[in-house]
Design a protein around this motif. Sequence first.
Motif, PDB file in Angstrom:
ATOM      1  N   THR A  67       7.445  -5.837   5.635  1.00  0.00           N
ATOM      2  CA  THR A  67       6.482  -5.464   4.601  1.00  0.00           C
ATOM      3  C   THR A  67       5.812  -6.737   4.112  1.00  0.00           C
ATOM      4  O   THR A  67       6.465  -7.611   3.537  1.00  0.00           O
ATOM      5  CB  THR A  67       7.188  -4.740   3.435  1.00  0.00           C
ATOM      6  OG1 THR A  67       7.777  -3.541   3.918  1.00  0.00           O
ATOM      7  CG2 THR A  67       6.195  -4.402   2.334  1.00  0.00           C
ATOM      8  N   PHE A  68       4.528  -6.846   4.345  1.00  0.00           N
ATOM      9  CA  PHE A  68       3.815  -8.083   4.054  1.00  0.00           C
ATOM     10  C   PHE A  68       3.475  -8.202   2.569  1.00  0.00           C
ATOM     11  O   PHE A  68       3.033  -7.242   1.943  1.00  0.00           O
ATOM     12  CB  PHE A  68       2.546  -8.164   4.891  1.00  0.00           C
ATOM     13  CG  PHE A  68       2.828  -8.246   6.355  1.00  0.00           C
ATOM     14  CD1 PHE A  68       3.187  -9.451   6.940  1.00  0.00           C
ATOM     15  CD2 PHE A  68       2.771  -7.122   7.161  1.00  0.00           C
ATOM     16  CE1 PHE A  68       3.473  -9.536   8.298  1.00  0.00           C
ATOM     17  CE2 PHE A  68       3.051  -7.187   8.510  1.00  0.00           C
ATOM     18  CZ  PHE A  68       3.403  -8.406   9.079  1.00  0.00           C
ATOM     19  N   LEU A  69       3.705  -9.383   2.036  1.00  0.00           N
ATOM     20  CA  LEU A  69       3.446  -9.674   0.630  1.00  0.00           C
ATOM     21  C   LEU A  69       2.241 -10.592   0.547  1.00  0.00           C
ATOM     22  O   LEU A  69       2.313 -11.760   0.935  1.00  0.00           O
ATOM     23  CB  LEU A  69       4.669 -10.343   0.000  1.00  0.00           C
ATOM     24  CG  LEU A  69       4.579 -10.693  -1.486  1.00  0.00           C
ATOM     25  CD1 LEU A  69       4.601  -9.422  -2.333  1.00  0.00           C
ATOM     26  CD2 LEU A  69       5.729 -11.614  -1.888  1.00  0.00           C
ATOM     27  N   ILE A  70       1.133 -10.064   0.057  1.00  0.00           N
ATOM     28  CA  ILE A  70      -0.092 -10.856  -0.004  1.00  0.00           C
ATOM     29  C   ILE A  70      -0.319 -11.414  -1.402  1.00  0.00           C
ATOM     30  O   ILE A  70       0.276 -10.975  -2.376  1.00  0.00           O
ATOM     31  CB  ILE A  70      -1.313 -10.035   0.458  1.00  0.00           C
ATOM     32  CG1 ILE A  70      -1.587  -8.859  -0.493  1.00  0.00           C
ATOM     33  CG2 ILE A  70      -1.103  -9.528   1.880  1.00  0.00           C
ATOM     34  CD1 ILE A  70      -2.884  -8.099  -0.170  1.00  0.00           C
ATOM     35  N   MET A  71      -1.186 -12.427  -1.453  1.00  0.00           N
ATOM     36  CA  MET A  71      -1.616 -13.055  -2.707  1.00  0.00           C
ATOM     37  C   MET A  71      -0.481 -13.748  -3.443  1.00  0.00           C
ATOM     38  O   MET A  71      -0.539 -13.953  -4.643  1.00  0.00           O
ATOM     39  CB  MET A  71      -2.307 -12.039  -3.624  1.00  0.00           C
ATOM     40  CG  MET A  71      -3.569 -11.443  -3.023  1.00  0.00           C
ATOM     41  SD  MET A  71      -4.450 -10.335  -4.143  1.00  0.00           S
ATOM     42  CE  MET A  71      -3.429  -8.856  -4.074  1.00  0.00           C
TER      43      MET A  71
ATOM     44  N   VAL B   9       3.200  -1.852   6.097  1.00  0.00           N
ATOM     45  CA  VAL B   9       3.149  -1.775   4.635  1.00  0.00           C
ATOM     46  C   VAL B   9       2.616  -3.112   4.123  1.00  0.00           C
ATOM     47  O   VAL B   9       3.135  -4.171   4.459  1.00  0.00           O
ATOM     48  CB  VAL B   9       4.530  -1.484   4.025  1.00  0.00           C
ATOM     49  CG1 VAL B   9       4.420  -1.386   2.501  1.00  0.00           C
ATOM     50  CG2 VAL B   9       5.120  -0.204   4.593  1.00  0.00           C
ATOM     51  N   ILE B  10       1.572  -3.041   3.319  1.00  0.00           N
ATOM     52  CA  ILE B  10       0.979  -4.233   2.712  1.00  0.00           C
ATOM     53  C   ILE B  10       1.145  -4.110   1.209  1.00  0.00           C
ATOM     54  O   ILE B  10       0.644  -3.177   0.586  1.00  0.00           O
ATOM     55  CB  ILE B  10      -0.516  -4.358   3.050  1.00  0.00           C
ATOM     56  CG1 ILE B  10      -0.725  -4.346   4.571  1.00  0.00           C
ATOM     57  CG2 ILE B  10      -1.098  -5.631   2.440  1.00  0.00           C
ATOM     58  CD1 ILE B  10      -2.189  -4.223   4.987  1.00  0.00           C
ATOM     59  N   THR B  11       1.882  -5.044   0.628  1.00  0.00           N
ATOM     60  CA  THR B  11       2.083  -5.041  -0.815  1.00  0.00           C
ATOM     61  C   THR B  11       1.654  -6.387  -1.379  1.00  0.00           C
ATOM     62  O   THR B  11       1.207  -7.269  -0.650  1.00  0.00           O
ATOM     63  CB  THR B  11       3.543  -4.712  -1.183  1.00  0.00           C
ATOM     64  OG1 THR B  11       3.628  -4.504  -2.604  1.00  0.00           O
ATOM     65  CG2 THR B  11       4.500  -5.820  -0.773  1.00  0.00           C
TER      66      THR B  11
ATOM     67  N   ILE C  66      -1.637   2.551   7.964  1.00  0.00           N
ATOM     68  CA  ILE C  66      -1.547   1.525   6.927  1.00  0.00           C
ATOM     69  C   ILE C  66      -1.126   2.130   5.598  1.00  0.00           C
ATOM     70  O   ILE C  66      -1.719   3.111   5.121  1.00  0.00           O
ATOM     71  CB  ILE C  66      -2.887   0.793   6.768  1.00  0.00           C
ATOM     72  CG1 ILE C  66      -3.268   0.105   8.080  1.00  0.00           C
ATOM     73  CG2 ILE C  66      -2.816  -0.224   5.620  1.00  0.00           C
ATOM     74  CD1 ILE C  66      -4.658  -0.521   8.074  1.00  0.00           C
ATOM     75  N   GLU C  67      -0.115   1.529   5.012  1.00  0.00           N
ATOM     76  CA  GLU C  67       0.358   1.892   3.672  1.00  0.00           C
ATOM     77  C   GLU C  67       0.172   0.691   2.763  1.00  0.00           C
ATOM     78  O   GLU C  67       0.556  -0.422   3.103  1.00  0.00           O
ATOM     79  CB  GLU C  67       1.831   2.279   3.733  1.00  0.00           C
ATOM     80  CG  GLU C  67       2.477   2.583   2.388  1.00  0.00           C
ATOM     81  CD  GLU C  67       3.915   3.042   2.535  1.00  0.00           C
ATOM     82  OE1 GLU C  67       4.704   2.824   1.595  1.00  0.00           O
ATOM     83  OE2 GLU C  67       4.251   3.614   3.603  1.00  0.00           O
ATOM     84  N   VAL C  68      -0.435   0.911   1.606  1.00  0.00           N
ATOM     85  CA  VAL C  68      -0.554  -0.162   0.617  1.00  0.00           C
ATOM     86  C   VAL C  68       0.335   0.175  -0.573  1.00  0.00           C
ATOM     87  O   VAL C  68       0.310   1.288  -1.095  1.00  0.00           O
ATOM     88  CB  VAL C  68      -2.010  -0.404   0.175  1.00  0.00           C
ATOM     89  CG1 VAL C  68      -2.820  -1.032   1.293  1.00  0.00           C
ATOM     90  CG2 VAL C  68      -2.682   0.876  -0.317  1.00  0.00           C
ATOM     91  N   LEU C  69       1.133  -0.789  -0.967  1.00  0.00           N
ATOM     92  CA  LEU C  69       2.000  -0.660  -2.139  1.00  0.00           C
ATOM     93  C   LEU C  69       1.404  -1.560  -3.208  1.00  0.00           C
ATOM     94  O   LEU C  69       1.531  -2.784  -3.148  1.00  0.00           O
ATOM     95  CB  LEU C  69       3.425  -1.079  -1.790  1.00  0.00           C
ATOM     96  CG  LEU C  69       4.445  -1.214  -2.925  1.00  0.00           C
ATOM     97  CD1 LEU C  69       4.531   0.066  -3.746  1.00  0.00           C
ATOM     98  CD2 LEU C  69       5.805  -1.591  -2.364  1.00  0.00           C
ATOM     99  N   ILE C  70       0.730  -0.968  -4.173  1.00  0.00           N
ATOM    100  CA  ILE C  70      -0.117  -1.748  -5.078  1.00  0.00           C
ATOM    101  C   ILE C  70       0.457  -1.836  -6.492  1.00  0.00           C
ATOM    102  O   ILE C  70       1.226  -0.970  -6.921  1.00  0.00           O
ATOM    103  CB  ILE C  70      -1.543  -1.164  -5.139  1.00  0.00           C
ATOM    104  CG1 ILE C  70      -1.554   0.210  -5.825  1.00  0.00           C
ATOM    105  CG2 ILE C  70      -2.144  -1.077  -3.741  1.00  0.00           C
ATOM    106  CD1 ILE C  70      -2.949   0.739  -6.112  1.00  0.00           C
ATOM    107  N   PRO C  71       0.079  -2.885  -7.244  1.00  0.00           N
ATOM    108  CA  PRO C  71       0.436  -2.963  -8.659  1.00  0.00           C
ATOM    109  C   PRO C  71      -0.435  -2.014  -9.473  1.00  0.00           C
ATOM    110  O   PRO C  71      -1.299  -1.314  -8.917  1.00  0.00           O
ATOM    111  CB  PRO C  71       0.157  -4.430  -9.001  1.00  0.00           C
ATOM    112  CG  PRO C  71      -0.895  -4.851  -8.033  1.00  0.00           C
ATOM    113  CD  PRO C  71      -0.632  -4.086  -6.765  1.00  0.00           C
ATOM    114  N   ASP C  72      -0.256  -2.014 -10.789  1.00  0.00           N
ATOM    115  CA  ASP C  72      -1.003  -1.045 -11.611  1.00  0.00           C
ATOM    116  C   ASP C  72      -2.436  -1.470 -11.908  1.00  0.00           C
ATOM    117  O   ASP C  72      -3.193  -0.727 -12.537  1.00  0.00           O
ATOM    118  CB  ASP C  72      -0.254  -0.735 -12.907  1.00  0.00           C
ATOM    119  CG  ASP C  72      -0.089  -1.950 -13.822  1.00  0.00           C
ATOM    120  OD1 ASP C  72      -0.846  -2.926 -13.695  1.00  0.00           O
ATOM    121  OD2 ASP C  72       0.835  -1.927 -14.669  1.00  0.00           O
TER     122      ASP C  72
END
Length: 295
Positions: free
Chosen positions: A52-56, A99-101, A132-138
């Motif tokens: 699961t990739f952690l970006i930024m 998964v990109i979070t 593609i699944e994105v796991l995003i903050p609020d």
Amino acid sequence: MTVKPEWLRVKAPQIQRVGSVKDILRDLSLNTVCEEASCPNIGECFNAGTATFLIMGPACTRACPYCDIDFDKTPRGLDSTEPLRLAQAVERLKLNHVVITSVNRDDLPDGGASQFVACIEETRRLSPHTTIEVLIPDLCGNWDALATILSASPEVLNHNTETVPRLYRKVRPQGDYGRSLELLAKTRQLNPQVYTKSGIMVGLGETDEQVKEVMRDLRAVDCDIITIGQYLQPSGNHLPVKEFVTPEKFDSWRVYGESIGFLQVVSTPLTRSSYHAEEVRNLMKLYPRDMVAVK
């Protein structure tokens, strides 16, 4: 920290396979939530050639007392090469589902929405058959930023509620339970075709009925998928575990969730929000939706 029960002990990973995945990640200078958040399933996932990739990141602008990701009030600027490097990793790992979070980037006007879009677009360019699944903050309630992410039409939009409302001030002090539910509701309004997903941790002092209340609240905003897993204390400086919940209780939540209409309930002690995330591809075959861009 309290000794873990038998059902939370995981087998040691096969070093060769884990090493090969890590080599690709290091070669492309990428972060994964598997490593940064000390996920207990890192061996299993890396052995399967998934991550699961952690970006930024790797530093986060919030300091949630349950999370093992580093806190930094002044994180680095965005890296314009990150989306391509991520897409190259997906291609080299031959992932069917990615998964990109991200960390929370409250310092950015759009919360990092544009970087999510760039990662989705580059991944689609190099691996057009990867879901593609994105796991995003609020996103601090910035629904224009949410619309930006959804404009790239990820197959799955995941946003974790994390815990029950009663524990928010202690567990997720910079979050807001109502805002998280609103994000999922807005997602359904903006892009009815996307699969929505959320997850919570247990073992922090919540009751069985409070967990079921969260499940009902998620179904009230038409959330499709829920993950429920045991909270594990990353270090002595993090929130302590109040209870190790039994596998039988997790199974009862799975049965309850299915009975109230979730398309998928992943509920085991070692479940994390992206654990076995690739199984959503089977769900998409059972409950197909034509993906369309947000107008």
